[in-house]
Design an enzyme around this catalytic site. Structure first.
Site, PDB file in Angstrom:
ATOM      1  CB  SER A  50      41.744  53.872  30.785  1.00 22.79           C
ATOM      2  OG  SER A  50      41.223  55.154  30.580  1.00 22.79           O
TER       3      SER A  50
ATOM      4  CG  ASP B 212      41.990  55.277  22.468  1.00 25.24           C
ATOM      5  OD1 ASP B 212      41.444  56.391  22.608  1.00 25.24           O
ATOM      6  OD2 ASP B 212      42.459  54.642  23.440  1.00 25.24           O
TER       7      ASP B 212
ATOM      8  CG  HIS C 125      39.770  54.230  25.771  1.00 25.67           C
ATOM      9  ND1 HIS C 125      41.055  54.715  25.857  1.00 25.67           N
ATOM     10  CD2 HIS C 125      39.321  54.155  27.060  1.00 25.67           C
ATOM     11  CE1 HIS C 125      41.366  54.945  27.124  1.00 25.67           C
ATOM     12  NE2 HIS C 125      40.337  54.595  27.873  1.00 25.67           N
TER      13      HIS C 125
END
Length: 429
Positions: free
Chosen positions: A210, A374, A408
């Site tokens: 991320s 996601d 995610h």
């Protein structure tokens, strides 16, 4: 000659309504040996734990009135995250949120802590700070990935290292002050060098999740190319495109209308309004252009007119100017890292693509229009990443993988996704 210098690995599968990159089969498990290249992990947003200490200069700006008094002059304490302490005294949530706030110093041209608040990142260089006392954080801060790497022979402090960072700060446009991020870049490079030296001078595999991917891309781009080619074996970036996400516009709008009750909520929404990083993952004009992302009866807001959206959400002229001058140039000028790279993203999960506040009231939950991704990162930004990286003639190796039905956080917690990530790390070895 060019074909010999550059390998672009993309595996294509056509699914239903579009063309996607498919993961392919997971290779058989490989026996871990001492030949493993060292790995440095860079976690996602809010996954760097922070200690703080308070001096007499600190003046609380929130309730309860005694915030900070009991800790002033008493050394370091855990500021983020402190699940156990808050379970014992939830009233301290507003105190911790206040102590996490940043202020912008117009003289220095940079962000800093509140006066009287000193902070430090916990256990930089190790993965110990990825282990939170909050059970819910186990799946979002690389702890399960650490365990998976340990199962194949990686050892904390020997060939496995961590580069947590202060997630409140962010890279600024070249030429502008960004002291804390600059310190992170220096520490990151030194950690990579020491990891290499400790492992027979083998170059390092960097694995990010991320927001950590953005920090690493910028750090690599601002590092000398000979250094990159000497010390970086492979860059594995999980769950990040290059265009931000419309989802990130929602908390910035909602944070103008009241403070959430939890510390986590105050950090991710209200607290973010003070953070340098709050603008870092807003939708990029390069990817989204003039397409409406926030829709009201009176106005539509796109990436192209993001400044107008921020003003409507209650940001001051100075704050909007900082978005334009500090954050936006970083977003617009992301470049290929020029090291061997694999990007792995989830796909097939409903992901916010538009927010509809029809009455223009940002205090209510918007109607959500979904696309693919996601759950946080849109497929559109991943395809933009493929264009950015894959089309650069100096990027010698780039591989893009999409894992169906992976969220995610599932990328670093679900068993199948973890096996795929670990197989890429082994493949890079």
């Amino acid at each position: 000659m060019e074909s010999q210098q550059r390998l672009l690995a993309l595996v294509i599968l056509v699914l239903g309504n579009g063309t996607f990159l498919f993961v392919g089969a997971v290779p058989a498990a490989q026996e871990a040996t001492s030949s493993l290249h060292p790995v440095v992990l860079v976690p996602g947003n809010t996954c760097g734990q922070l200690d703080a200490r308070l001096t007499d200069e600190y003046e609380p700006s929130t309730t309860p009135p005694g915030c900070g008094i009991q800790k002033q002059g008493r050394g370091w304490f855990r500021l983020w995250e402190n699940f156990t302490a808050l379970q014992e005294d939830p009233a301290l949530s507003s105190c911790y949120a206040d102590e996490l706030r940043l202020v912008y110093d117009p003289v220095a041209g940079d962000y800093r802590n509140l006066p009287g608040v000193k902070t430090r990142v916990v256990s930089f260089g190790t993965t110990r700070s990825f282990r939170f006392d909050d059970p819910a954080r186990k799946n979002v801060c690389m702890e399960r990935l650490v365990e998976a790497l340990e199962e194949i022979g990686y050892t904390q402090g020997a060939n496995l290292f961590g580069a947590p960072y202060d997630f409140r700060y962010a890279p600024a446009a070249p030429g502008l002050a960004s002291g804390v991020f600059s310190e992170f870049m220096s520490s990151f490079r030194l950690l990579v060098e020491r990891a290499s030296e400790r492992n027979g001078n083998k170059p390092v595999i960097v694995v990010t999740h991320s927001l950590g991917g953005l920090f690493t891309m910028v750090s690599l781009d601002r590092s000398p190319l000979p250094w990159r080619r000497r010390y970086i074996k492979h860059f594995v970036m999980l769950c990040l495109g290059v265009g931000g996400s419309p989802l990130n516009m929602w908390p910035l709008a909602a944070s103008n209308v009241g403070s959430p009750s939890s510390l986590l909520g105050s950090v991710l929404t209200y607290g973010n309004r003070s953070f340098a990083s709050m603008f870092s993952l807003l939708p990029s004009p390069k990817v989204y252009g003039s397409r409406p992302l926030v829709i009201t009866r009176a106005n539509n807001y796109s990436a192209d007119n993001m400044a107008e959206f921020l003003a409507a959400a209650g940001f001051s002229d100075d704050e909007v100017a900082r978005y334009r001058t500090r954050a936006l140039p970083v977003t617009l000028n992301l470049r290929a890292p020029l090291v061997p790279m694999t990007s792995i993203n989830g796909v097939g999960v409903p992901t916010v693509d538009k927010l509809v506040f029809w009455d223009g009231n940002f205090s209510v939950k918007p109607q959500l229009v979904y696309g693919d991704g996601d759950g946080q990162i849109n497929l559109e930004t991943v395809l933009a990443l493929e264009s950015l990286i894959g089309d650069d003639p100096d990027q010698r190796y780039f591989k893009s993988i999409l894992i169906p039905n992976t969220t995610h956080k599932g990328m670093i917690s679900d068993e199948f996704a973890l096996k795929r990530v670990v197989s890429e790390i082994l493949g890079a070895n």
